[in-house]
Write an enzyme that holds these catalytic residues in place. Structure first.
Site, PDB file in Angstrom:
ATOM      1  N   TYR A 184     -20.853  -6.549   5.551  1.00 37.29           N
ATOM      2  CA  TYR A 184     -19.743  -7.619   5.861  1.00 37.29           C
ATOM      3  C   TYR A 184     -18.600  -7.178   6.273  1.00 37.29           C
ATOM      4  O   TYR A 184     -18.310  -5.833   6.212  1.00 37.29           O
ATOM      5  CB  TYR A 184     -19.425  -8.560   4.544  1.00 37.29           C
ATOM      6  CG  TYR A 184     -18.777  -7.758   3.381  1.00 37.29           C
ATOM      7  CD1 TYR A 184     -17.798  -7.554   3.243  1.00 37.29           C
ATOM      8  CD2 TYR A 184     -19.907  -7.149   2.413  1.00 37.29           C
ATOM      9  CE1 TYR A 184     -16.923  -6.805   2.248  1.00 37.29           C
ATOM     10  CE2 TYR A 184     -19.274  -6.117   1.402  1.00 37.29           C
ATOM     11  CZ  TYR A 184     -17.882  -6.225   1.484  1.00 37.29           C
ATOM     12  OH  TYR A 184     -17.383  -5.284   0.179  1.00 37.29           O
ATOM     13  N   SER A 233     -19.675  -2.255   2.998  1.00 33.90           N
ATOM     14  CA  SER A 233     -18.921  -2.996   4.253  1.00 33.90           C
ATOM     15  C   SER A 233     -18.792  -2.252   5.550  1.00 33.90           C
ATOM     16  O   SER A 233     -19.044  -1.080   5.615  1.00 33.90           O
ATOM     17  CB  SER A 233     -17.711  -3.687   3.947  1.00 33.90           C
ATOM     18  OG  SER A 233     -16.757  -2.658   3.820  1.00 33.90           O
TER      19      SER A 233
END
Length: 128
Positions: free
Chosen positions: A58, A25
């Site tokens: 993300y 991430s």
């Protein structure tokens, strides 16, 4: 027909750290997320302006005001602390809505402080 368009971006952010051991991430200061109209867990395309690398991951919400831009897991190999990146989100909209759609652009300084933001095609809002 639906089109896939730029929704928002944080322009010229500086990577502050990396954590190879994390599951993956990008951690972004929650203040920057709010100003850029981004949310935790949203998919992002990241471009490294230093080496041309592009990768998807993300968002994880970082501490408000920390100015953190931390790459985690495998993404930490795509940019080093000090590298300049662009973080982009996208959305799907109906083709007939596309001409009026205006993505949000947040421009930050070399310390990841928000400088200004605007919707593409509109005037800047000075932030700092």
């Amino acid at each position: 027909m639906k089109l896939h368009l730029l929704k928002s971006k944080i322009h010229n952010a500086i990577v502050t750290s990396g954590d190879l051991e994390y599951e993956g991430s990008i951690t972004v200061d929650s203040e920057l997320l709010k100003k850029a109209d981004m949310i935790p867990n949203e998919k992002v395309l990241v471009v490294n302006n230093n080496n041309g690398e592009r990768f998807e991951t993300y968002i994880i919400k970082g501490d408000h005001g920390s100015r953190v831009i931390q790459l985690n897991g495998a993404a930490a190999r795509c940019a080093l602390p000090g590298d300049e990146i662009i973080i982009m989100t996208f959305c799907e909209i109906e083709a007939e809505e596309a001409p009026d759609f205006k993505p949000m652009v947040l421009i930050v300084d070399k310390n990841n402080n928000p400088k200004r933001r605007h919707r593409i095609g509109e005037e800047d809002e000075q932030l700092g």
